[in-house]
Design a protein around this motif. Structure first.
Motif, PDB file in Angstrom:
ATOM      1  N   ALA A   1       0.849  -1.195   0.000  1.00 13.54           N
ATOM      2  CA  ALA A   1       0.000   0.000   0.000  1.00 13.54           C
ATOM      3  C   ALA A   1       0.884   1.246   0.000  1.00 13.54           C
ATOM      4  CB  ALA A   1      -0.919  -0.002   1.218  1.00 13.54           C
ATOM      5  N   VAL A   2       0.466   2.258  -0.766  1.00 14.01           N
ATOM      6  CA  VAL A   2       1.246   3.494  -0.894  1.00 14.01           C
ATOM      7  C   VAL A   2       0.311   4.689  -0.753  1.00 14.01           C
ATOM      8  CG1 VAL A   2       2.782   4.858  -2.353  1.00 14.01           C
ATOM      9  CG2 VAL A   2       2.883   2.358  -2.444  1.00 14.01           C
ATOM     10  N   SER A   3       0.685   5.623   0.107  1.00 13.90           N
ATOM     11  CA  SER A   3      -0.062   6.870   0.264  1.00 13.90           C
ATOM     12  C   SER A   3       0.916   8.028   0.089  1.00 13.90           C
ATOM     13  CB  SER A   3      -0.730   6.938   1.645  1.00 13.90           C
ATOM     14  OG  SER A   3      -1.429   8.158   1.803  1.00 13.90           O
ATOM     15  N   LEU A   4       0.720   8.806  -0.984  1.00 12.24           N
ATOM     16  CA  LEU A   4       1.644   9.889  -1.313  1.00 12.24           C
ATOM     17  C   LEU A   4       1.000  11.251  -1.079  1.00 12.24           C
ATOM     18  CD1 LEU A   4       3.173   8.498  -4.637  1.00 12.24           C
ATOM     19  CD2 LEU A   4       4.085   8.302  -2.319  1.00 12.24           C
ATOM     20  N   ASN A   5       1.855  12.253  -0.974  1.00 10.52           N
ATOM     21  CA  ASN A   5       1.406  13.629  -0.809  1.00 10.52           C
ATOM     22  C   ASN A   5       0.886  14.146  -2.148  1.00 10.52           C
ATOM     23  OD1 ASN A   5       0.982  16.292  -0.167  1.00 10.52           O
ATOM     24  ND2 ASN A   5       3.137  16.789   0.168  1.00 10.52           N
ATOM     25  N   GLU A   6      -0.390  14.501  -2.195  1.00 11.96           N
ATOM     26  CA  GLU A   6      -0.993  14.949  -3.445  1.00 11.96           C
ATOM     27  C   GLU A   6      -0.383  16.253  -3.946  1.00 11.96           C
ATOM     28  OE1 GLU A   6      -3.105  13.274  -5.203  1.00 11.96           O
ATOM     29  OE2 GLU A   6      -3.356  11.635  -3.772  1.00 11.96           O
ATOM     30  N   GLU A   7       0.228  17.032  -3.059  1.00 12.39           N
ATOM     31  CA  GLU A   7       0.803  18.318  -3.444  1.00 12.39           C
ATOM     32  C   GLU A   7       2.243  18.200  -3.934  1.00 12.39           C
ATOM     33  OE1 GLU A   7      -1.073  20.950  -3.548  1.00 12.39           O
ATOM     34  OE2 GLU A   7      -2.778  19.870  -2.694  1.00 12.39           O
ATOM     35  N   ASP A   8       2.811  17.022  -3.861  1.00  7.42           N
ATOM     36  CA  ASP A   8       4.199  16.842  -4.292  1.00  7.42           C
ATOM     37  C   ASP A   8       4.275  16.969  -5.814  1.00  7.42           C
ATOM     38  OD1 ASP A   8       6.782  15.941  -4.958  1.00  7.42           O
ATOM     39  OD2 ASP A   8       6.850  14.637  -3.208  1.00  7.42           O
ATOM     40  N   PRO A   9       5.060  17.918  -6.337  1.00  2.47           N
ATOM     41  CA  PRO A   9       5.130  18.086  -7.795  1.00  2.47           C
ATOM     42  C   PRO A   9       5.775  16.900  -8.502  1.00  2.47           C
ATOM     43  CG  PRO A   9       6.804  19.423  -6.715  1.00  2.47           C
ATOM     44  CD  PRO A   9       5.931  18.872  -5.628  1.00  2.47           C
ATOM     45  N   ASN A  10       6.494  16.081  -7.749  1.00  2.78           N
ATOM     46  CA  ASN A  10       7.168  14.918  -8.337  1.00  2.78           C
ATOM     47  C   ASN A  10       6.486  13.603  -7.969  1.00  2.78           C
ATOM     48  OD1 ASN A  10       9.306  16.387  -9.620  1.00  2.78           O
ATOM     49  ND2 ASN A  10      10.251  16.659  -7.609  1.00  2.78           N
ATOM     50  N   LYS A  11       5.215  13.676  -7.667  1.00  7.58           N
ATOM     51  CA  LYS A  11       4.480  12.476  -7.250  1.00  7.58           C
ATOM     52  C   LYS A  11       4.546  11.381  -8.313  1.00  7.58           C
ATOM     53  CE  LYS A  11      -0.196  10.836  -6.307  1.00  7.58           C
ATOM     54  NZ  LYS A  11      -1.632  11.196  -6.229  1.00  7.58           N
ATOM     55  N   LEU A  12       4.354  11.750  -9.575  1.00 11.21           N
ATOM     56  CA  LEU A  12       4.367  10.749 -10.642  1.00 11.21           C
ATOM     57  C   LEU A  12       5.744  10.117 -10.818  1.00 11.21           C
ATOM     58  CD1 LEU A  12       2.101  12.171 -13.502  1.00 11.21           C
ATOM     59  CD2 LEU A  12       1.694  10.191 -12.049  1.00 11.21           C
ATOM     60  N   LEU A  13       6.793  10.876 -10.555  1.00  8.99           N
ATOM     61  CA  LEU A  13       8.140  10.317 -10.678  1.00  8.99           C
ATOM     62  C   LEU A  13       8.401   9.296  -9.571  1.00  8.99           C
ATOM     63  CD1 LEU A  13      10.241  13.481 -11.610  1.00  8.99           C
ATOM     64  CD2 LEU A  13       9.016  11.907 -13.093  1.00  8.99           C
ATOM     65  N   ILE A  14       7.863   9.560  -8.396  1.00  6.26           N
ATOM     66  CA  ILE A  14       8.007   8.600  -7.295  1.00  6.26           C
ATOM     67  C   ILE A  14       7.254   7.310  -7.622  1.00  6.26           C
ATOM     68  CG2 ILE A  14       7.475   8.171  -4.866  1.00  6.26           C
ATOM     69  CD1 ILE A  14       7.866  11.155  -4.355  1.00  6.26           C
TER      70      ILE A  14
ATOM     71  N   THR B   1      11.791  15.214 -17.769  1.00  2.43           N
ATOM     72  CA  THR B   1      10.694  15.299 -18.737  1.00  2.43           C
ATOM     73  C   THR B   1      10.330  13.929 -19.299  1.00  2.43           C
ATOM     74  OG1 THR B   1      11.402  17.536 -19.350  1.00  2.43           O
ATOM     75  CG2 THR B   1       9.925  16.393 -20.867  1.00  2.43           C
ATOM     76  N   LEU B   2      11.334  13.155 -19.696  1.00  5.07           N
ATOM     77  CA  LEU B   2      11.067  11.832 -20.264  1.00  5.07           C
ATOM     78  C   LEU B   2      10.452  10.894 -19.227  1.00  5.07           C
ATOM     79  CD1 LEU B   2      14.251  11.260 -22.478  1.00  5.07           C
ATOM     80  CD2 LEU B   2      11.962  11.930 -23.208  1.00  5.07           C
ATOM     81  N   THR B   3      10.962  10.953 -18.007  1.00  4.12           N
ATOM     82  CA  THR B   3      10.412  10.092 -16.950  1.00  4.12           C
ATOM     83  C   THR B   3       8.971  10.469 -16.644  1.00  4.12           C
ATOM     84  OG1 THR B   3      12.625   9.921 -15.986  1.00  4.12           O
ATOM     85  CG2 THR B   3      10.782   9.203 -14.627  1.00  4.12           C
ATOM     86  N   LEU B   4       8.695  11.767 -16.620  1.00  2.00           N
ATOM     87  CA  LEU B   4       7.329  12.217 -16.360  1.00  2.00           C
ATOM     88  C   LEU B   4       6.393  11.802 -17.488  1.00  2.00           C
ATOM     89  CD1 LEU B   4       5.389  13.836 -14.581  1.00  2.00           C
ATOM     90  CD2 LEU B   4       6.033  15.886 -15.860  1.00  2.00           C
ATOM     91  N   GLN B   5       6.839  11.936 -18.724  1.00  2.00           N
ATOM     92  CA  GLN B   5       6.005  11.528 -19.859  1.00  2.00           C
ATOM     93  C   GLN B   5       5.716  10.030 -19.813  1.00  2.00           C
ATOM     94  OE1 GLN B   5       8.244  12.865 -23.267  1.00  2.00           O
ATOM     95  NE2 GLN B   5       7.514  14.974 -23.109  1.00  2.00           N
ATOM     96  N   SER B   6       6.722   9.250 -19.478  1.00  2.00           N
ATOM     97  CA  SER B   6       6.523   7.803 -19.368  1.00  2.00           C
ATOM     98  C   SER B   6       5.542   7.470 -18.253  1.00  2.00           C
ATOM     99  CB  SER B   6       7.865   7.117 -19.117  1.00  2.00           C
ATOM    100  OG  SER B   6       7.702   5.725 -18.960  1.00  2.00           O
ATOM    101  N   ALA B   7       5.663   8.178 -17.127  1.00  2.00           N
ATOM    102  CA  ALA B   7       4.746   7.941 -16.006  1.00  2.00           C
ATOM    103  C   ALA B   7       3.318   8.321 -16.379  1.00  2.00           C
ATOM    104  CB  ALA B   7       5.205   8.738 -14.786  1.00  2.00           C
ATOM    105  N   GLU B   8       3.163   9.425 -17.093  1.00  2.20           N
ATOM    106  CA  GLU B   8       1.823   9.843 -17.520  1.00  2.20           C
ATOM    107  C   GLU B   8       1.225   8.846 -18.504  1.00  2.20           C
ATOM    108  OE1 GLU B   8       2.613  13.719 -19.030  1.00  2.20           O
ATOM    109  OE2 GLU B   8       2.271  14.726 -17.104  1.00  2.20           O
ATOM    110  N   GLN B   9       2.060   8.300 -19.389  1.00  3.38           N
ATOM    111  CA  GLN B   9       1.583   7.299 -20.339  1.00  3.38           C
ATOM    112  C   GLN B   9       1.139   6.033 -19.616  1.00  3.38           C
ATOM    113  OE1 GLN B   9       1.014   7.670 -23.491  1.00  3.38           O
ATOM    114  NE2 GLN B   9       0.418   5.546 -23.890  1.00  3.38           N
ATOM    115  N   ASP B  10       1.936   5.608 -18.634  1.00  5.52           N
ATOM    116  CA  ASP B  10       1.555   4.429 -17.844  1.00  5.52           C
ATOM    117  C   ASP B  10       0.234   4.661 -17.120  1.00  5.52           C
ATOM    118  OD1 ASP B  10       3.879   3.263 -18.688  1.00  5.52           O
ATOM    119  OD2 ASP B  10       4.976   3.576 -16.814  1.00  5.52           O
ATOM    120  N   LYS B  11       0.084   5.850 -16.570  1.00  7.81           N
ATOM    121  CA  LYS B  11      -1.143   6.177 -15.857  1.00  7.81           C
ATOM    122  C   LYS B  11      -2.342   6.172 -16.800  1.00  7.81           C
ATOM    123  CE  LYS B  11      -3.248   9.804 -13.008  1.00  7.81           C
ATOM    124  NZ  LYS B  11      -3.062  11.170 -12.431  1.00  7.81           N
ATOM    125  N   LYS B  12      -2.149   6.716 -17.998  1.00  5.14           N
ATOM    126  CA  LYS B  12      -3.231   6.764 -18.982  1.00  5.14           C
ATOM    127  C   LYS B  12      -3.637   5.363 -19.418  1.00  5.14           C
ATOM    128  CE  LYS B  12      -4.410   8.805 -23.471  1.00  5.14           C
ATOM    129  NZ  LYS B  12      -3.917   9.637 -24.599  1.00  5.14           N
TER     130      LYS B  12
END
Length: 456
Positions: free
Chosen positions: A47-60, A325-336
Motif C-alpha cells: 500500500a502506498v499513500s503519497l502527498n498529493e501536493e508533491d510536484p514529483n508524485k508521478l516520478l516517485i 521530462t522523459l520520466t514524467l512523460q513515461s509515467a503519464e503514459q503508464d497512468k493513462k
C-alpha cells in the motif's frame, strides 16, 4: 564359522537394530520431505499513500511501479478517498507513507502493518524505516548556488512548513553557508500550507520596504519557488533578484531554462520511489535493510536511507531537464494506459449486465406476446363493434386519357359482431390444435397398421 555366515549375521543384526529403534534408510541418508520448501503463489500487496501536493508524485510512483512490474507484486495507491473505505489496507503487507490520508496510519497500527516513511516523518507513529533525500545537504547546495551570484545584500529565505520533516535541516544548511558571508543579511518568512497568501504578502512587503537591497531568494519547496517567481514578475524584479529553489521538477527546470530562476536542487524523486519499494520488499521478507543513517524522532532512532542530492547548474541543466521530462512523460503514459484498461474492464462489466437485462426483457416480452396471442379477446367482453371505412376515388378522363376531374367518396360502416361468432373465434384455435393432434394420432395408427401388415 565361515565368512559368509558371519557376514549374514552382521546384516541381520543391523536390520534388527534399525527396526527396534524406529530408524529407516531415509533417516540415515537424510529425509528430503522435511527439508523441502514450497513457494506460495499469492500476490504481495504494497500500500502506498503519497502527498498529493508533491510536484514529483508521478516520478516517485514511476520508481515504485517499474520495480513492481518485474515481480509478482500489486501496488495499491491510496488517495484521500480511501478514508471512506471499510478496510483500505486489506491484504497489504506494508504501507509506504509520504502524506495524504492520515487515518491510514491508525489503520496500519490497528492491523499491525509495518509503516515505511517516505521523505516525511509522521508524528505519533512507530516506523520501521524512512527513505528521505539529504535535507541539510539540500540547504547547503541552495546557498552555495546563490552565493556564486550574490556576495552581499539581503537574502530572503522562504521556509517551508515548520511541521514538515527537514524544515530545520534545510534551514541549518542555508545558514552554514551564508554565515561565511558577513555582508549578507538574512530575512526569514515562515510559511504553512494554509497561509500562502500571507507568505506572498510578506515577500511583497519586504521588497517594497527594501528597494534595491534584496539580492536573492531561497525557496525551500517548489510551491514557494513558484510563488516567489510570480511576485518577482509582478514587481518586474525577476531579472534582478536571483531565485534558487530546493525541489527541482519539470516546471522549475523550465523556469531555469528561461532565465527566471537561477538554480535548483535535484532530490532524485525517481530513486526515492525505487528505494522505498526495495525497502518495502526487504521488510516483507524480513531481510536486513541497507541503512546508511538514522533519523531521531519521538519514537527514538529510526533506520534511514538517505538519498543523495545534487545542484542543478547551467552545465547539467539540459541533461537533468531531459531526464525529468522523459520520466514524467513515461509515467503519464503508464497512468493513462492503466486508466483506459480500468475503464475498458468497467465498460465490459456494464455491457454484460446490460445484455443480461435485455435478455430478461426479451423473455418477458416474448412471454407476454405469447399470452396475448393465445387469448386475443380480453376477458369480460360482452359486445364487439367493427368500424369499416372505405374510400373511393373516381377519375374522369378525356379522349387523350388526361384526367380532367376527380371525385372522392368515403363510406363508413359500424357493425356489431354477434356473441356466437366471438365464441366460435375464441374456440377455433383450440379446435385447430385438437384437430392437428387427432390427425397426428390417426397418422401414427395408420403407419403402425401398415407396418404390421408388412410384417405379416
Amino acid at each position: 564359522m565361515s565368512k559368509r555366515v558371519r557376514y549374514l549375521l552382521v546384516i541381520i543384526s543391523v536390520c534388527l537394530s534399525l527396526t527396534i529403534t524406529g530408524c529407516g534408510l531415509q533417516s540415515l541418508f537424510g529425509n528430503k520431505n522435511n527439508t523441502s520448501s514450497t513457494k506460495g503463489g499469492t500476490e504481495t500487496v504494497i500500500a502506498v499513500s503519497l502527498n498529493e501536493e508533491d510536484p514529483n508524485k508521478l516520478l516517485i510512483t514511476k520508481g515504485i511501479d517499474d520495480l513492481a512490474k518485474k515481480e509478482n507484486v500489486q501496488v495499491k495507491y491510496l488517495g484521500q478517498s480511501a478514508a471512506g473505505e471499510e478496510s483500505p489496507l486489506k491484504g497489504a503487507k506494508v504501507l509506504i507513507y509520504q502524506g495524504g490520508n492520515a487515518s491510514l496510519l491508525k489503520s496500519a497500527e490497528t492491523d499491525k502493518i509495518p509503516v515505511l516513511a517516505l521523505s516525511q516523518l509522521p508524528a505519533g507513529v512507530k516506523l520501521v524505516g524512512m527513505i528521505t533525500p539529504d535535507q541539510e545537504k539540500t540547504g547547503e547546495l541552495m546557498a552555495q548556488t546563490l552565493v556564486s551570484k550574490v556576495a552581499e545584500g539581503q537574502v530572503v529565505i522562504l521556509q517551508g512548513d515548520p511541521n514538515e520533516t527537514g524544515f530545520q535541516e534545510r534551514l541549518a544548511g542555508n545558514k552554514v553557508v551564508l554565515s561565511k558571508y558577513p555582508k549578507i543579511t538574512v530575512q526569514n518568512i515562515v510559511s504553512s500550507p494554509d497561509s500562502e497568501a500571507v507568505t506572498k504578502q510578506g515577500l511583497v512587503d519586504i521588497l517594497q520596504k527594501n528597494p534595491g537591497k534584496v539580492q536573492g531568494i531561497l525557496a525551500h519547496t517548489e510551491q514557494l519557488a513558484a510563488l516567489a517567481n510570480e511576485v518577482l514578475k509582478q514587481t518586474q524584479l525577476d531579472r534582478k533578484i536571483s531565485l534558487v529553489g530546493g525541489q527541482a521538477c519539470v516546471p522549475s527546470l523550465e523556469r531555469m531554462s528561461s532565465g527566471a530562476q537561477a538554480g535548483d536542487i535535484d532530490t532524485s524523486p525517481y530513486l526515492q520511489g525505487v528505494n522505498a519499494y526495495q525497502w518495502a520488499q526487504k521488510i516483507i521478507k524480513k531481510e536486513a535493510l541497507d541503512v546508511n543513517d538514522s533519523i531521531t524522532s519521538e519514537q527514538g532512532e529510526i533506520p534511514a536511507k538517505i538519498i543523495q542530492v545534487k545542484a542543478v547548474t547551467p552545465d547539467n541543466l539540459a541533461l537533468i531537464q531531459k531526464s525529468y521530462t522523459l520520466t514524467l512523460q513515461s509515467a503519464e503514459q503508464d497512468k493513462k494506459e492503466k486508466e483506459q484498461a480500468d475503464q475498458a474492464s468497467k465498460s465490459t462489466d456494464q455491457g454484460q449486465a446490460k445484455q443480461e437485462d435485455q435478455s430478461g426483457n426479451k423473455s418477458e416480452a416474448s412471454s407476454e406476446g405469447q399470452q396475448a396471442k393465445s387469448s386475443p379477446i380480453p376477458a369480460g367482453v360482452q359486445k364487439v363493434t367493427e368500424r369499416i371505412k372505405t374510400e373511393t376515388t373516381r377519375e374522369y378522363l378525356d379522349a387523350q386519357g388526361k384526367v380532367i376531374g376527380t371525385e372522392k367518396t368515403v363510406n363508413e360502416q359500424v357493425k356489431t359482431v354477434p356473441a356466437e361468432m366471438l365464441k366460435q373465434q375464441s374456440e377455433q384455435p383450440k379446435d385447430a390444435t385438437k384437430d392437428q393432434g387427432d390427425q397426428k394420432d390417426q397418422k401414427d395408427q395408420k403407419d403402425q397398421k401398415d407396418q404390421t401388415d408388412t410384417n405379416k
